[in-house]
Scaffold this active site. Structure first.
Site, PDB file in Angstrom:
ATOM      1  N   TRP A  59      -3.072  -2.554  -1.495  1.00  0.00           N
ATOM      2  CA  TRP A  59      -2.703  -3.910  -1.915  1.00  0.00           C
ATOM      3  C   TRP A  59      -3.427  -4.821  -0.937  1.00  0.00           C
ATOM      4  CZ3 TRP A  59      -0.046  -8.262  -0.074  1.00  0.00           C
ATOM      5  CH2 TRP A  59       0.440  -9.139  -1.060  1.00  0.00           C
ATOM      6  N   LYS A 119      12.765 -13.769 -12.640  1.00  0.00           N
ATOM      7  CA  LYS A 119      12.437 -12.613 -13.491  1.00  0.00           C
ATOM      8  C   LYS A 119      11.353 -12.991 -14.499  1.00  0.00           C
ATOM      9  CE  LYS A 119      13.675  -9.981 -11.761  1.00  0.00           C
ATOM     10  NZ  LYS A 119      14.400 -10.052 -10.543  1.00  0.00           N
ATOM     11  N   ASN A 147      -1.348   1.516   5.861  1.00  0.00           N
ATOM     12  CA  ASN A 147      -0.524   0.502   5.197  1.00  0.00           C
ATOM     13  C   ASN A 147      -0.057  -0.451   6.283  1.00  0.00           C
ATOM     14  OD1 ASN A 147       1.475  -0.977   3.920  1.00  0.00           O
ATOM     15  ND2 ASN A 147       2.903   0.749   3.706  1.00  0.00           N
ATOM     16  N   GLY A 148      -0.431  -1.730   6.175  1.00  0.00           N
ATOM     17  CA  GLY A 148      -0.022  -2.696   7.199  1.00  0.00           C
ATOM     18  C   GLY A 148      -1.158  -3.638   7.533  1.00  0.00           C
ATOM     19  N   ARG A 151       4.777   0.384  -6.137  1.00  0.00           N
ATOM     20  CA  ARG A 151       4.778  -0.454  -4.936  1.00  0.00           C
ATOM     21  C   ARG A 151       3.834  -1.660  -5.074  1.00  0.00           C
ATOM     22  NH1 ARG A 151       6.717   2.139  -0.411  1.00  0.00           N
ATOM     23  NH2 ARG A 151       5.304   1.062   0.994  1.00  0.00           N
ATOM     24  N   GLU A 200      17.658 -16.551 -10.390  1.00  0.00           N
ATOM     25  CA  GLU A 200      17.227 -15.177 -10.604  1.00  0.00           C
ATOM     26  C   GLU A 200      16.588 -15.026 -11.997  1.00  0.00           C
ATOM     27  OE1 GLU A 200      16.636 -12.725  -8.880  1.00  0.00           O
ATOM     28  OE2 GLU A 200      16.750 -10.981 -10.182  1.00  0.00           O
ATOM     29  N   GLU A 237       7.853 -13.651 -12.690  1.00  0.00           N
ATOM     30  CA  GLU A 237       7.121 -12.546 -12.063  1.00  0.00           C
ATOM     31  C   GLU A 237       6.578 -11.538 -13.059  1.00  0.00           C
ATOM     32  OE1 GLU A 237       9.332 -10.076  -9.309  1.00  0.00           O
ATOM     33  OE2 GLU A 237      11.151 -10.309 -10.463  1.00  0.00           O
ATOM     34  N   HIS A 274      18.486 -35.392 -11.428  1.00  0.00           N
ATOM     35  CA  HIS A 274      17.756 -35.930 -10.266  1.00  0.00           C
ATOM     36  C   HIS A 274      16.280 -35.568 -10.311  1.00  0.00           C
ATOM     37  CE1 HIS A 274      21.561 -37.168  -8.544  1.00  0.00           C
ATOM     38  NE2 HIS A 274      22.029 -35.999  -8.972  1.00  0.00           N
ATOM     39  N   CYS A 314       0.826  -1.205   0.000  1.00  0.00           N
ATOM     40  CA  CYS A 314       0.000   0.000   0.000  1.00  0.00           C
ATOM     41  C   CYS A 314       0.868   1.267   0.000  1.00  0.00           C
ATOM     42  CB  CYS A 314      -0.856   0.061   1.243  1.00  0.00           C
ATOM     43  SG  CYS A 314      -1.861  -1.396   1.496  1.00  0.00           S
ATOM     44  N   LYS A 329       6.226  -3.854  -4.726  1.00  0.00           N
ATOM     45  CA  LYS A 329       7.659  -3.539  -4.752  1.00  0.00           C
ATOM     46  C   LYS A 329       8.301  -3.740  -3.387  1.00  0.00           C
ATOM     47  CE  LYS A 329      11.513  -2.197  -6.532  1.00  0.00           C
ATOM     48  NZ  LYS A 329      12.218  -3.253  -7.304  1.00  0.00           N
TER      49      LYS A 329
HETATM   50  O1  M6R Z   1      13.265  -4.840  -1.060  1.00  0.00           O
HETATM   51  P1  M6R Z   1      13.799  -6.224  -0.906  1.00  0.00           P
HETATM   52  O2  M6R Z   1      15.085  -6.419  -1.632  1.00  0.00           O
HETATM   53  O3  M6R Z   1      13.890  -6.667   0.523  1.00  0.00           O
HETATM   54  O4  M6R Z   1      12.723  -7.149  -1.612  1.00  0.00           O
HETATM   55  C1  M6R Z   1      12.822  -8.538  -1.593  1.00  0.00           C
HETATM   56  C2  M6R Z   1      11.906  -9.162  -2.607  1.00  0.00           C
HETATM   57  O5  M6R Z   1      10.582  -8.841  -2.327  1.00  0.00           O
HETATM   58  C3  M6R Z   1      12.236  -8.703  -4.036  1.00  0.00           C
HETATM   59  O6  M6R Z   1      13.557  -8.961  -4.367  1.00  0.00           O
HETATM   60  C4  M6R Z   1      11.327  -9.424  -5.054  1.00  0.00           C
HETATM   61  O7  M6R Z   1      11.618 -10.792  -5.076  1.00  0.00           O
HETATM   62  C5  M6R Z   1      11.460  -8.792  -6.438  1.00  0.00           C
HETATM   63  N1  M6R Z   1      10.167  -8.578  -7.006  1.00  0.00           N
HETATM   64  C6  M6R Z   1      12.191  -9.630  -7.397  1.00  0.00           C
HETATM   65  O8  M6R Z   1      12.293  -9.056  -8.647  1.00  0.00           O
END
Ligand code: M6R
Length: 615
Positions: free
Chosen positions: A75, A492, A101-102, A27, A488, A495, A511, A2, A610
């Site tokens: 959110w 990418k 937010n929370g 965010r 990674e 997501e 395996h 949020c 975010k």
């Molecule tokens: O702000 P942070 O680095 O702590 O965030 C951690 C993850 O939420 C963040 O890396 C998330 O996996 C990204 N969307 C990946 O692209």
């Protein structure tokens, strides 16, 4: 997650709040809303969907006048995304309006109590419960809003950043924070409230970041009144001067923030080691390490805690620390670490990695480590963030604001910082040969220009993306330092393009995952010259004999893999430990292009936020 924006001052609040909410879109959110005081009453508009939709709705349905207002991007946590559950929420009397937010964890028991006392609820949210609790306290105790907020917040369990206004007191906004971020922008006889500085940076560079369990009364014509929620102690607002500029949070001619941020990596890596790395003198200067050298030198082990992409950077760091500095390392998902009763001692150094510096699980893992006597070192990108403040020491990545939800430049700059730390400790411990150390420094300094060269693969990557954009499953394989890069790369793709993808250590393929390989399956293999090259070539042969489609990331000039793969993407040669900084580039570009070709919202993928400020 949020986003909160608020304004009180001599300008119209509406355009500032709408633009601010747009700046916070990165965010992640599913609905938005705004409340404005027009001189006699508070008008409210809220809706499921984008800020653009809110703008249209508000402009058609309410007065947009007035110098006081609060806005929100939601959110969903409690209750589905719909108009009723969107913020702001209004108290039963109509006097108080809140954005939050929370998560208020004990909202159900509070709701029961309030229902008994005659309160009605129109949404499924914990936030509507909170605003009515504040109203009840205010009436029952006959106190002012600030005091009522303070008492109410002492009764709630959970996390919050809130901004609340009272239609009978339109010269103030009351704000409070625990676990979720909140900043106050301080202008000339005006104040801005926001989840981060991006909504107000064009109006003022001066900001106060609330600490956990702090609240503030922001009143026109007065100084900010800051106090601790629990013990009522007065705190003094520390006004920071922000260095951020407006260009940094705009797209600068790129179609998406993600692409801009991918292309910013040469600059971001350079900024991250600038002033720290001195090749001529063979020195690495990092105040956070220099001032606490004993803790690092006496550490039995390093525990790295992080989530998502930052966790992947932690895995790369594990290889670097063990390889160079010979310090045992464990890498933990912060969300698991915090709940699994881990053994932590005062001989442990915990490194917390977080782009946003606000990730709730990482923050909780830090608190647990500190409570058990460990020394906690933070690697964050956002200056002044909660993690940056909570840790004993740290080093910022200087990536600049990362707006795209998919982390790109945060990953490479985190690896850069952690490489500097590992090299520094290796040198201090005398476990790394001097000649190799020097070669390493020179090579690290050359990385930005090598990343530039890796970016030149973009046109080829686009062609490959076109071929594989309709895949439903993909496999990413790597070994050693490039195993985390495979993870990674898969993250990418998942997501932002919603294609199922798995990252695996190449040797683990036999395996299990090898059963998935057929002619429909694209397999992305990182096969750079340094680092188990022959073994990876064997793995590629195994895929080929099962008719998988092979896309290989190779070292410039490679010929062996070219013979086997359907496509090869070249990256410059470097020291094995630094290859992740190069091999990750084409994989970022690939997921970007596939997502664009599939019509996905690259910068704001569905369901994602975010900064994940709830657990
Ligand atoms: O702000 P942070 O680095 O702590 O965030 C951690 C993850 O939420 C963040 O890396 C998330 O996996 C990204 N969307 C990946 O692209």
């Amino acid at each position: 997650m949020c986003g909160i924006v608020g304004y009180i001052g001599h300008r119209d609040a509406y355009p500032i709040i709408i633009k601010g909410l747009q700046r916070l879109e990165y965010r992640g959110y599913d609905s938005a809303g705004i409340a404005l005081f027009d001189g006699s009453d508070i008008n409210l508009s809220k809706t499921k969907g984008k800020v653009e939709h809110l703008k249209k709705k508000a402009e058609e349905s309410m007065s947009l006048k007035g110098g006081l207002g609060i806005g929100h991007t939601r959110w969903a946590t409690h209750g589905i995304p719909n108009d009723e559950n969107s913020h702001p929420h209004i108290s039963n009397s109509g006097d108080l309006v809140i954005v939050h937010n929370g998560i208020i964890e004990n909202y159900e028991s509070i709701k029961k109590e309030l229902t008994k006392r005659g309160y009605n609820f129109h949404s499924d949210t914990d936030t509507e419960v909170l605003v009515n609790l504040i109203e009840e306290v205010k009436k029952k105790e006959d106190v002012k809003l600030g005091h009522a907020v303070q008492i109410a917040l002492s009764e709630v369990v959970g996390a919050y950043a809130i901004a609340i206004i009272d239609r009978n007191k339109p010269d103030e906004i009351v704000v409070a924070k625990l676990g979720s971020p909140l900043a106050i922008g301080v202008g000339e006889n005006e104040f801005f409230i926001a989840s981060d500085a991006s909504p107000f940076i064009e109006y003022t560079n001066n900001a106060v970041y609330l600490a956990d369990e702090e609240m503030a009364i922001v009143r026109l014509g007065k100084e900010i009144k800051l106090r601790k929620i629990k013990d009522d102690a007065i705190a003094y607002p520390n006004i920071m001067e922000l260095k951020l500029n407006i260009e940094e949070i705009e797209k600068g001619g790129y179609d998406h923030f993600m692409l801009k941020e991918i292309y910013e990596q040469p600059r971001a890596i350079l900024d991250t080691y600038r002033g720290r790395l001195n090749v001529d003198q063979g020195l690495i200067k990092m105040a956070g390490i220099d001032d606490n050298l004993e803790r690092f030198m006496n550490a039995d082990r390093i525990i790295i805690v992080a989530c998502g992409t930052s966790w992947h950077a932690g895995l790369v760091a594990e290889y670097i620390f063990e390889d160079l500095a010979r310090i045992p390392v464990e890498v933990e998902y912060a969300s698991e670490f915090r709940y699994r009763n881990p053994v932590i001692t005062d001989k442990d150094v915990v490194i917390a990695i977080s782009q946003s510096g606000e990730t709730a699980d990482t923050l909780a893992a830090i608190k647990l480590a500190k409570a058990n006597g460990a020394f906690v070192f933070g690697v964050c990108n956002v200056v002044g963030s909660s993690i940056a403040r909570e840790t004993d020491a740290g080093a910022y990545t200087h990536a600049g604001p990362e707006i795209g939800v998919a982390s790109t430049k945060a990953f490479t700059t985190q690896i850069t910082v952690l490489t500097l730390v590992a090299l520094k400790l290796a040198k201090e411990k005398g476990v790394f040969p001097e000649s190799k150390y020097h070669e390493f420094l020179i090579e690290l300094e050359s990385i930005p220009s090598k990343v530039e060269r890796a970016l030149e693969s973009n046109a080829l990557v686009e062609i490959i993306a076109e071929v594989h954009k309709n895949a439903t499953n993909c496999l990413y394989l790597g070994r050693g330092y490039n195993f985390p890069v495979a993870l990674e790369g898969a993250l990418k793709l998942k997501e932002i393009s919603y294609i199922h993808a798995e990252g695996y250590p190449a040797a683990e393929m036999k395996h299990g995952p090898i059963a998935l390989i057929d002619q429909q399956m694209p397999v992305f293999v990182i096969a750079t010259k340094k680092g188990h090259y022959d073994k990876v070539v064997s793995n590629i042969q195994e895929i080929k004999s099962r008719k998988g489609k092979i896309i290989a990331i190779v070292t410039e000039g490679d010929s062996q893999v070219k013979e086997l793969a359907d496509h090869v993407i070249e990256v410059p040669e470097t020291i094995e430990s630094l290859t992740p900084l190069l091999t990750t580039i084409p994989l970022q570009l690939l997921s970007y292009h596939i997502a664009v070709m599939r019509g996905c919202n690259v910068d704001q993928p569905r369901n994602l936020a975010k900064s994940v400020t709830v657990e």
